[in-house]
Design an enzyme around this catalytic site. Structure first.
Site, PDB file in Angstrom:
ATOM      1  CD1 TRP A 134      -0.086  -1.518   3.106  1.00 23.16           C
ATOM      2  CD2 TRP A 134       0.719   0.551   3.269  1.00 23.16           C
ATOM      3  NE1 TRP A 134       0.757  -1.480   4.198  1.00 23.16           N
ATOM      4  CE2 TRP A 134       1.267  -0.217   4.313  1.00 23.16           C
ATOM      5  CE3 TRP A 134       1.087   1.903   3.177  1.00 23.16           C
ATOM      6  CZ2 TRP A 134       2.157   0.302   5.256  1.00 23.16           C
ATOM      7  CZ3 TRP A 134       1.975   2.423   4.100  1.00 23.16           C
ATOM      8  CH2 TRP A 134       2.502   1.625   5.126  1.00 23.16           C
ATOM      9  CE  LYS A 158      -4.060  -9.181  -1.492  1.00 19.32           C
ATOM     10  NZ  LYS A 158      -4.578  -7.904  -0.949  1.00 19.32           N
ATOM     11  CD  GLU A 231      10.520  -5.438  -6.483  1.00 17.56           C
ATOM     12  OE1 GLU A 231      11.251  -5.691  -7.423  1.00 17.56           O
ATOM     13  OE2 GLU A 231      10.126  -4.300  -6.203  1.00 17.56           O
ATOM     14  CG  LEU A 232      10.574  -9.576   0.443  1.00 20.42           C
ATOM     15  CD1 LEU A 232      11.130 -10.811   1.135  1.00 20.42           C
ATOM     16  CD2 LEU A 232       9.060  -9.666   0.303  1.00 20.42           C
ATOM     17  N   GLY A 233      11.170  -5.820   2.523  1.00 19.57           N
ATOM     18  CA  GLY A 233      11.542  -4.644   3.309  1.00 19.57           C
ATOM     19  C   GLY A 233      13.036  -4.370   3.320  1.00 19.57           C
ATOM     20  CB  CYS A 265      10.710  -0.662   0.444  1.00 18.92           C
ATOM     21  SG  CYS A 265      10.821   0.077  -1.181  1.00 18.92           S
TER      22      CYS A 265
HETATM   23  P1  NAD Z   1       2.293  -7.075   3.736  1.00 18.34           P
HETATM   24  O1  NAD Z   1       3.304  -8.156   3.615  1.00 18.34           O
HETATM   25  O2  NAD Z   1       1.525  -6.955   4.990  1.00 18.34           O
HETATM   26  O3  NAD Z   1       1.213  -7.199   2.568  1.00 18.34           O
HETATM   27  C1  NAD Z   1       1.553  -7.179   1.200  1.00 18.34           C
HETATM   28  C2  NAD Z   1       0.465  -7.846   0.396  1.00 18.34           C
HETATM   29  O4  NAD Z   1       0.406  -9.237   0.705  1.00 18.34           O
HETATM   30  C3  NAD Z   1      -0.928  -7.300   0.659  1.00 18.34           C
HETATM   31  O5  NAD Z   1      -1.606  -7.174  -0.564  1.00 18.34           O
HETATM   32  C4  NAD Z   1      -1.553  -8.365   1.557  1.00 18.34           C
HETATM   33  O6  NAD Z   1      -2.966  -8.411   1.488  1.00 18.34           O
HETATM   34  C5  NAD Z   1      -0.942  -9.621   0.962  1.00 18.34           C
HETATM   35  N1  NAD Z   1      -0.920 -10.791   1.853  1.00 18.34           N
HETATM   36  C6  NAD Z   1      -0.870 -10.824   3.213  1.00 18.34           C
HETATM   37  N2  NAD Z   1      -0.827 -12.101   3.657  1.00 18.34           N
HETATM   38  C7  NAD Z   1      -0.832 -12.896   2.553  1.00 18.34           C
HETATM   39  C8  NAD Z   1      -0.778 -14.315   2.343  1.00 18.34           C
HETATM   40  N3  NAD Z   1      -0.709 -15.177   3.365  1.00 18.34           N
HETATM   41  N4  NAD Z   1      -0.779 -14.765   1.072  1.00 18.34           N
HETATM   42  C9  NAD Z   1      -0.827 -13.922   0.029  1.00 18.34           C
HETATM   43  N5  NAD Z   1      -0.887 -12.571   0.162  1.00 18.34           N
HETATM   44  C10 NAD Z   1      -0.882 -12.067   1.412  1.00 18.34           C
HETATM   45  O7  NAD Z   1       3.082  -5.719   3.412  1.00 18.34           O
HETATM   46  P2  NAD Z   1       2.526  -4.213   3.390  1.00 18.34           P
HETATM   47  O8  NAD Z   1       2.249  -3.771   4.790  1.00 18.34           O
HETATM   48  O9  NAD Z   1       1.466  -4.070   2.366  1.00 18.34           O
HETATM   49  O10 NAD Z   1       3.799  -3.422   2.842  1.00 18.34           O
HETATM   50  C11 NAD Z   1       4.854  -2.985   3.649  1.00 18.34           C
HETATM   51  C12 NAD Z   1       6.081  -3.811   3.404  1.00 18.34           C
HETATM   52  O11 NAD Z   1       6.387  -3.841   2.009  1.00 18.34           O
HETATM   53  C13 NAD Z   1       7.324  -3.228   4.068  1.00 18.34           C
HETATM   54  O12 NAD Z   1       8.085  -4.276   4.614  1.00 18.34           O
HETATM   55  C14 NAD Z   1       8.058  -2.575   2.884  1.00 18.34           C
HETATM   56  O13 NAD Z   1       9.442  -2.407   3.101  1.00 18.34           O
HETATM   57  C15 NAD Z   1       7.746  -3.516   1.779  1.00 18.34           C
HETATM   58  N6  NAD Z   1       7.920  -2.891   0.478  1.00 18.34           N
HETATM   59  C16 NAD Z   1       8.955  -3.280  -0.317  1.00 18.34           C
HETATM   60  C17 NAD Z   1       9.160  -2.664  -1.537  1.00 18.34           C
HETATM   61  C18 NAD Z   1      10.313  -3.053  -2.417  1.00 18.34           C
HETATM   62  O14 NAD Z   1      10.343  -2.617  -3.557  1.00 18.34           O
HETATM   63  N7  NAD Z   1      11.274  -3.825  -1.971  1.00 18.34           N
HETATM   64  C19 NAD Z   1       8.293  -1.663  -1.962  1.00 18.34           C
HETATM   65  C20 NAD Z   1       7.234  -1.298  -1.128  1.00 18.34           C
HETATM   66  C21 NAD Z   1       7.042  -1.925   0.089  1.00 18.34           C
END
Ligand code: NAD
Length: 459
Positions: A134, A158, A231-233, A265
């Site tokens: 988000w 999604k 792409e994670l944190g 991120c």
């Molecule tokens: P999140 O992991 O809570 O959710 C991400 C997505 O995964 C959402 O759409 C959520 O509904 C879905 N989801 C949750 N549980 C799931 C499951 N069991 N199976 C499938 N889908 C599931 O993350 P967030 O709060 O939306 O975003 C913040 C995180 O994203 C931070 O850690 C940030 O650093 C990271 N981020 C990384 C990048 C990058 O480019 N590396 C960019 C933006 C955000």
């Protein structure tokens, strides 16, 4: 049918109720996407490019309305919502200008005597899932779905449950731009909708989000032998050398740490400062942070808004308590603000160390620790002392010194005298808990295609 409540994080008011998907509706969407994908892939690429150019135009023309929706559901200060939307056309331009070339067939060997030709062609993966975050829904979404669509894939998209309205706007604009309804398909809901989506026989999963969820996605996708990108944190470090202009560096880094209320991120999450300038740097940094205007994200003058997700307040409180207990000095902030909404005071700690959660776990909020180091090698060691590896940077006028340090850093992106920056021309990737795979650059187009090897022998 389940309903998703959309809450304004600044007021906690419910601003919309959106019908959400069920496992059954997701299965149906998948089957329609599977049926629609071949015709989309068979179109001349010029037609898919035209659709993306029309999508780009809609973003430009509708920017103000889209920015308001984004601010309302995510709490992003309105000027920063506009900035995000202003950045999207440049990314689309990059993909549009490079997609045809990246996807072209390539003859890599030809021998008339042997009558042998070797060729590589590029086929779309097929039907992919784009499970998104988000914090920058337009950026992180378009990094995936734009090149995926250009290269002939169907996308089950999604959006995060915290950016659903923006996700629906994206779908509306893509459909109005000529992308068929069954080729770009929004899937609405929270984690359970994401998990149900992963049960479909997809050809690839492209995920942006936290490490905790990324692990679950990797486990689900791994069993299926499909392409998975995560792409994670990050716990993004910066080292400030002793030869900088202190005030300029402090102001730039305060912005790098607190922009988007620290929810990027690639937000600066750890700062190491050479001991020769540590005290004046911390003073200048704290003075800048104290000057940040906190308030209603809809107000043009607001710089710090609410946190998007309420549970993150507890994460920040825990990091504050842990840092204080272990001897860190609280310089400003340190607690939620006494007002409605998910507000946390911009918080700065000095005298921190790596035993503290604040220097180890992603904070994803308006909080930062600043640690003194005695030299470049201690800074390098500390920057690498992390499970994450998304971005890292060095501030110094001396390019050689910076490059010598950055060459030793385990990180997908490195910065010299800049931070919190993404370019469509460069690959965006992480190491360790920051993920696998990449987006952006020409590699970020290739990643949505499968190279096919042709061994051609004429008789
Ligand atoms: P999140 O992991 O809570 O959710 C991400 C997505 O995964 C959402 O759409 C959520 O509904 C879905 N989801 C949750 N549980 C799931 C499951 N069991 N199976 C499938 N889908 C599931 O993350 P967030 O709060 O939306 O975003 C913040 C995180 O994203 C931070 O850690 C940030 O650093 C990271 N981020 C990384 C990048 C990058 O480019 N590396 C960019 C933006 C955000």
């Amino acid at each position: 049918m389940p309903v998703l409540k959309i809450v304004d994080p600044a007021t906690l008011a419910v601003v919309a109720r959106v019908p959400a998907d069920t496992a059954a509706s997701i299965g149906k969407k998948y089957r329609l996407a599977r049926a629609a994908q071949p015709a989309w892939a068979q179109l001349p690429i010029a037609q898919r490019i035209d659709a993306m150019i029309r999508f780009r135009e809609q973003i430009v023309v509708q920017r103000e309305g889209l920015a308001k929706i984004l601010t309302r559901e995510v709490g992003k200060p309105i000027t920063q919502s506009r900035n995000e939307l202003n950045g999207v056309p440049g990314r689309i331009d990059f993909f549009v200008n490079h997609a045809a070339k990246v996807g072209r067939d390539e003859v890599v060997f030809a021998d008339r005597g042997e009558k042998l030709e070797e060729k590589i062609s590029h086929e779309p993966l097929g039907v992919i899932a784009n499970i998104s975050a988000w914090n920058y829904p337009y950026f992180v979404g378009s990094n995936v779905f734009v090149p995926a669509l250009l290269t002939g894939n169907a996308v089950l998209y999604k959006p995060s449950e915290f950016a659903t309205l923006s996700g629906l706007e994206i779908a509306r604009m893509l459909h109005q731009s000529g992308v068929p309804q069954d080729v770009f398909v929004p899937v609405i809901g929270g984690g359970e909708a994401g998990a149900a989506l992963l049960k479909q026989p997809l050809d690839g999963v492209f995920f942006t989000g936290s490490y905790a969820t990324g692990r679950k996605i990797a486990a689900a996708a791994g069993k299926r032998m499909i392409k998975v990108q995560l792409e994670l944190g990050g716990k993004d470090p910066i080292y400030v050398c002793d030869d900088v202009d202190i005030k300029t560096a402090a102001e730039a880094l305060a912005d790098g740490a607190f922009y988007n209320t620290g929810q990027s991120c690639c937000s600066v999450e750890r700062i190491y400062v050479h001991e020769n300038i540590y005290v004046p740097f911390v003073e200048a940094f704290v003075a800048t942070v104290r000057g940040f205007k906190i308030g209603d994200p809809a107000d043009d003058t607001t710089y710090i808004g609410p946190l998007t997700r309420k549970p993150q307040l507890a994460v920040l409180k825990r990091q504050v308590a842990d840092a204080r207990k272990k001897g860190a000095k609280l310089r400003t902030g340190g607690k939620p603000l006494a007002r409605k909404g998910n507000y946390f005071a911009p918080t700065v700690f000095s005298d921190v160390n790596h035993r503290m959660e604040l220097m180890r776990e992603e904070s994803f909020g308006p909080i930062i620790g600043i640690q003194a180091v005695k030299d470049d090698s201690e800074a390098t060691r500390l920057m690498n002392d992390s499970e994450y590896g998304l971005t890292a940077g060095v501030y110094t006028p001396d390019r050689k010194r910076a490059e010598a340090i950055l060459a030793q850093i385990k990180s997908g992106s490195v910065y010299w005298n800049c931070c919190d920056r993404v370019s469509p021309r460069l690959p965006w990737s992480g190491i360790g808990h920051s993920g696998i795979g990449l987006t952006l650059s020409t590699y970020g187009i290739q990643t949505f295609m499968r190279p096919k090897a042709w061994h051609l022998k004429s008789v």
